[in-house]
Design an enzyme around this catalytic site. Structure first.
Site, PDB file in Angstrom:
ATOM      1  N   GLU B  59       0.820  -1.221   0.000  1.00 42.45           N
ATOM      2  CA  GLU B  59       0.000   0.000   0.000  1.00 42.45           C
ATOM      3  C   GLU B  59       0.847   1.261   0.000  1.00 42.45           C
ATOM      4  O   GLU B  59       0.575   2.216  -0.732  1.00 42.45           O
ATOM      5  CB  GLU B  59      -0.947  -0.003   1.206  1.00 42.45           C
ATOM      6  N   HIS B 128     -11.148  -6.177   8.398  1.00 46.55           N
ATOM      7  CA  HIS B 128     -11.722  -5.694   7.142  1.00 46.55           C
ATOM      8  C   HIS B 128     -12.971  -4.860   7.376  1.00 46.55           C
ATOM      9  O   HIS B 128     -13.700  -4.572   6.434  1.00 46.55           O
ATOM     10  CB  HIS B 128     -12.096  -6.872   6.237  1.00 46.55           C
TER      11      HIS B 128
END
Lengths: 511, 326
Positions: B59, B128
């Protein structure tokens, strides 16, 4: 903005009565400045400010007795720290309700509260030393508009502080309602209440639990929230409650001026507009005669608590004062009468030094534990003329020279008798001495003053037959007693403490 | 035109790529796999690997590359799978994207758009499922969007790409399958204003993103009880359109803020604070908040549902606010 609260002037103080204001609204005060004289049950004391700022308003009147912690005056911040004169423009208007009250408010806000704060540039040529300019900036004063009172027209710190105080006072005046209000007493009372309620919610003892909307509506409609029954959470007054309490005319068109006069109750802030009450005449302080009874009650309550809670033990020893008295008499011969020493000074100094060395005697017993004190603040019992005792502190008595100690003792005794003691002097003593020698008493066994843990008593200094080195002679002596807290110390420590006092007195030149 | 939130997002991407050749999409699995939420399904075939770029699992690396591309004149759209993973790129987002304009003295804009999924309710476990958009809304230099409707899903991306500064778009995972009618000519929408999606005088319900459908359902129930609510969809969490909020509260005098984030230090805390600061004297009841319980979002379905805001909790808070709490 801060509240000046009734301070606690001793472990046993629960309430105090304001007997004199030593400042007036509009005064600029520093930390440590004396603000008021307060009568506890024991004595009248001067109390000092812990804040810097401008006295905005007195919240109690002379003669009012209030609990410790109750706000008694409001100290506003300097002009620079004040919120802008206009509260943030209401971002939204609920047009349905706003009547005359709102437009009044708007008109009032349009008046600049302190014009001086606008810009801080001094006029060219005005002499302003940089530190003063900095102060002016901090206080929000425009030095350009000041006339300097210093040498060569220089602007001084005083000038700036005066201007700051004046501009705050001006701001307060700007809060008064404009003249053309039809029924002035209603908005006059209600509008400031509305504004101030937001600023100091905890201060008003008569506070009504209400929603902010209800409070605003009540102010706009001239409704006294006191009389409205609340139906909201926890009995809070809500919008509906206010509207349904408004008399028939049709709630949303009710104008403040039409509110029944009975509902206009003067509120505390209205008092701010009245002339400042003159300081109480001096006699009021002295007229403490009637208080002997309350003082006796207070002492009685404290002493019974002491006797109930503190397991006292008592020791006594006879101090050999031959060396001390001889030294003192020699020293006094070289001194003018006004600065001569008295035996008490030596006894107090020796006690302070001994207390420093035997820490079990010096400190407080609080919440089940002994907290020794690093400093020795020697409480000195002073008999008051109208009867009763107070025991204010000689601060850091162990570090004072005999002369300093003498000076402070004289000062303390005269102020105690005049009722001009200060807060710290009453609250601080870490060990107390009572000296009844003047009255001819030979020995005194004191009752410990909670939360202290020891009390030392001195009797009369007498000439006594005294055996010394196998010879009988006449020497000066006095009986010293110790009342101490058995939870903290025992006879061994106590005995060492008394012995140390005696030892110290054998070398008076080193005291 | 009948469509879904997912298809509306895809249409927005396709539209942007067609309109401006500087626009490209990159992220994990956005190409061959079609995006982990199938938003970019088919775009690789249409625009080729130059403009639909799969990236490694890094990321910080690919967000940094996006910032570089933006500085170099491109209009990158960077997809991060979930807001939880965006924390790995926090340094790039907060220390670089958000600050470069300021630190360069106004010389370098960073026209990047970062999309990510947020929110819980799909049994994906704590890693998540969190709602951290309130954190990003704390950062000056970022614009934070939370499209809750099909129209916003279709229209916000293009507007975001026109913004010369970094824009983060938070797509709630539970919205992708929401289906509905969308105008055939739907296009860019403005992103400066909150939307009042239902009107009433009883109280103001304030929410955004994934909790909007639930709040609308709660408003429906309240209406059945005679309590008509204003429902505000914030749409943009930074900068907040406080005028819409304050205007509504001035009429209704009561507010309930619904936020899937945790209560402490949340965007709902900010909104409640602003109401108290600026509309204090319009309030007739304390501002209520309905937030997620302060636990990592549980995996087990019943526990997860218990931790999240629900219609029942919103209705109960609304009743407390209007004072009809039995």
């Amino acid at each position: 903005m801060a509240d000046f609260r009734m301070p606690s002037l001793g472990a046993d103080m629960e309430h105090g009565k304001v007997v004199e204001w030593l400042v007036k609204p509009g005064d600029y005060i520093h930390k440590g400045d004396l603000v008021a004289a307060v009568d506890t049950d024991k004595t009248v004391m001067d109390i000092e400010s812990f804040q810097e700022g401008v006295v905005a308003e007195f919240l109690v009147e002379i003669g009012d007795t209030v609990q410790v912690g109750t706000p008694i005056a409001r100290i506003t911040a300097t002009p620079a720290e004040l919120p802008p004169a206009q509260p943030p423009a209401p971002p939204l208007t609920s047009g349905s309700i706003s009547g005359d009250a709102r437009s009044l408010l708007a008109a009032k806000e349009a008046t600049p509260a302190h014009p001086g704060a606008a810009d801080g540039h001094p006029e060219p040529g005005a002499k302003v030393p940089p530190p003063v300019r900095h102060l002016a900036h901090t206080l929000g004063v425009d030095v350009g508009r000041l006339t300097g009172s210093g040498p060569g027209g220089e602007v001084t710190r005083d000038d700036v502080e005066r201007a700051a105080a004046a501009s705050v006072a001006e701001g307060a005046r700007a809060g008064a309602p404009p003249g053309k209000v039809p029924a002035p007493e209603v908005p006059a009372a209600e509008q400031p209440a509305h504004k101030i309620a937001a600023a100091m919610p905890a201060a008003d003892a008569r506070r009504v639990r209400s929603s902010p909307l209800a409070r605003r509506l009540a102010a706009e409609l001239g409704v006294d929230l006191q009389g409205v029954a609340g139906t909201g959470p926890g009995g809070a007054v809500t919008e509906d409650d206010v509207l349904s309490s408004v008399p028939p005319k049709g709630p949303r068109t009710e104008k403040p001026a039409e509110a029944p006069p009975s509902e206009a109750r003067p509120t505390a802030p209205a008092r701010a507009a009245e002339p400042v009450p003159a300081p109480a005449p001096r006699q009021e302080r002295a007229a403490a005669g009637g208080k002997a009874e309350s003082l006796r009650q207070a002492v009685g309550a404290l002493m019974s608590r002491s006797k109930k809670e503190i397991p006292h033990y008592y020791l006594s020893t006879t101090l050999d004062l031959a060396a001390a008295v001889a030294w003192m008499q020699a020293a006094n011969q070289r001194r003018p009468v006004s600065s001569r020493l008295v035996p008490s000074a030596l006894l107090l100094k020796a006690t302070a030094l001994a207390a420093k060395e035997v820490p079990d005697m010096n400190g407080f017993f609080i919440k089940g534990a002994f907290e020794p004190s690093g400093a020795v603040h020697l409480g000195v019992a002073v008999a008051l003329r109208h009867g009763g005792l107070v025991a204010p502190a000689l601060h850091d008595a162990d570090t004072l020279s005999l002369d300093e100690l003498m000076d402070q003792l004289r000062d303390l005794v005269s102020r105690a008798r005049a009722g001009r003691l200060q807060r710290a002097e009453m609250a601080d003593p870490t060990i107390t001495v009572t000296n009844l020698g003047d009255l001819g008493v030979e020995s005194v066994y004191g009752v410990i003053y909670p939360p202290q843990v020891a009390m030392v008593g001195f009797g009369k200094v007498l000439e006594q037959p005294w055996a010394h080195n196998g010879m009988l002679g006449i020497r000066h002596a006095a009986i010293a007693t110790l009342s101490a807290d058995h939870r903290v110390s025992d006879g061994l420590r106590g005995g060492r403490f008394l012995a140390r006092i005696d030892e110290l007195l054998q070398a008076p030149d080193k005291l | 035109m009948k469509t879904t939130y997912r298809e509306a997002m895809r249409a927005a991407l396709r539209d942007a790529m067609q309109r401006d050749e500087r626009v490209f999409l990159m992220g994990e699995d956005v190409g061959r796999y079609g995006g982990s939420f199938a938003v970019s399904l088919g775009l690789l075939e249409e625009f080729g690997p130059e403009r639909i770029r799969d990236t490694p699992l890094s990321e910080s690396g690919f967000v940094g590359a996006g910032i570089g591309a933006a500085l170099g004149g491109m209009r990158p759209v960077v997809e991060i799978m979930t807001v939880n993973f965006s924390l790995l790129a926090l340094d790039q987002i907060i220390n670089n994207a958000a600050t470069l304009l300021h630190m360069s003295g106004g010389q370098f804009n960073v026209p990047i758009v970062i999309r990510m999924t947020t929110g819980a309710g799909r049994q994906l476990g704590a890693q998540h499922s969190h709602s951290l958009e309130g954190w990003y809304a704390h950062i000056p230099g970022l614009r934070i969007l939370a499209p809750a409707t099909l129209a916003d899903a279709r229209g916000m991306l293009w507007t975001a790409l026109q913004d010369p500064d970094p824009v983060l778009i938070f797509e709630h995972g539970s919205l992708y399958n929401v289906a509905g009618e969308l105008d055939d000519d739907a296009g860019a929408v403005e992103i400066d204003k909150a939307a009042v999606v239902r009107s009433g005088d009883g109280l103001t319900l304030i929410t955004y993103g994934g909790t909007l459908p639930m709040v609308l359902e709660a408003a429906e129930q309240l209406a059945a009880e005679g309590i008509e609510a204003d429902v505000i969809d914030l749409r943009t969490l930074r900068p907040l359109d406080e005028h819409t909020i304050l205007d509504s509260v001035a009429r209704t005098h009561r507010a309930v803020v619904v936020d899937e984030g945790w209560r402490s230090g949340s965007i709902s805390a900010e909104i409640a604070a602003r109401i108290c600061e600026q509309a204090f004297f319009d309030l007739d009841a304390p501002v209520e908040r309905v937030c997620s319980l302060e636990v990592p979002v549980p995996y087990a379905k019943h526990l997860e549902q218990a931790a999240l805001p629900s219609v029942e909790r919103v209705v109960a808070a609304a009743r407390r606010a209007v004072g009809t709490n039995g």
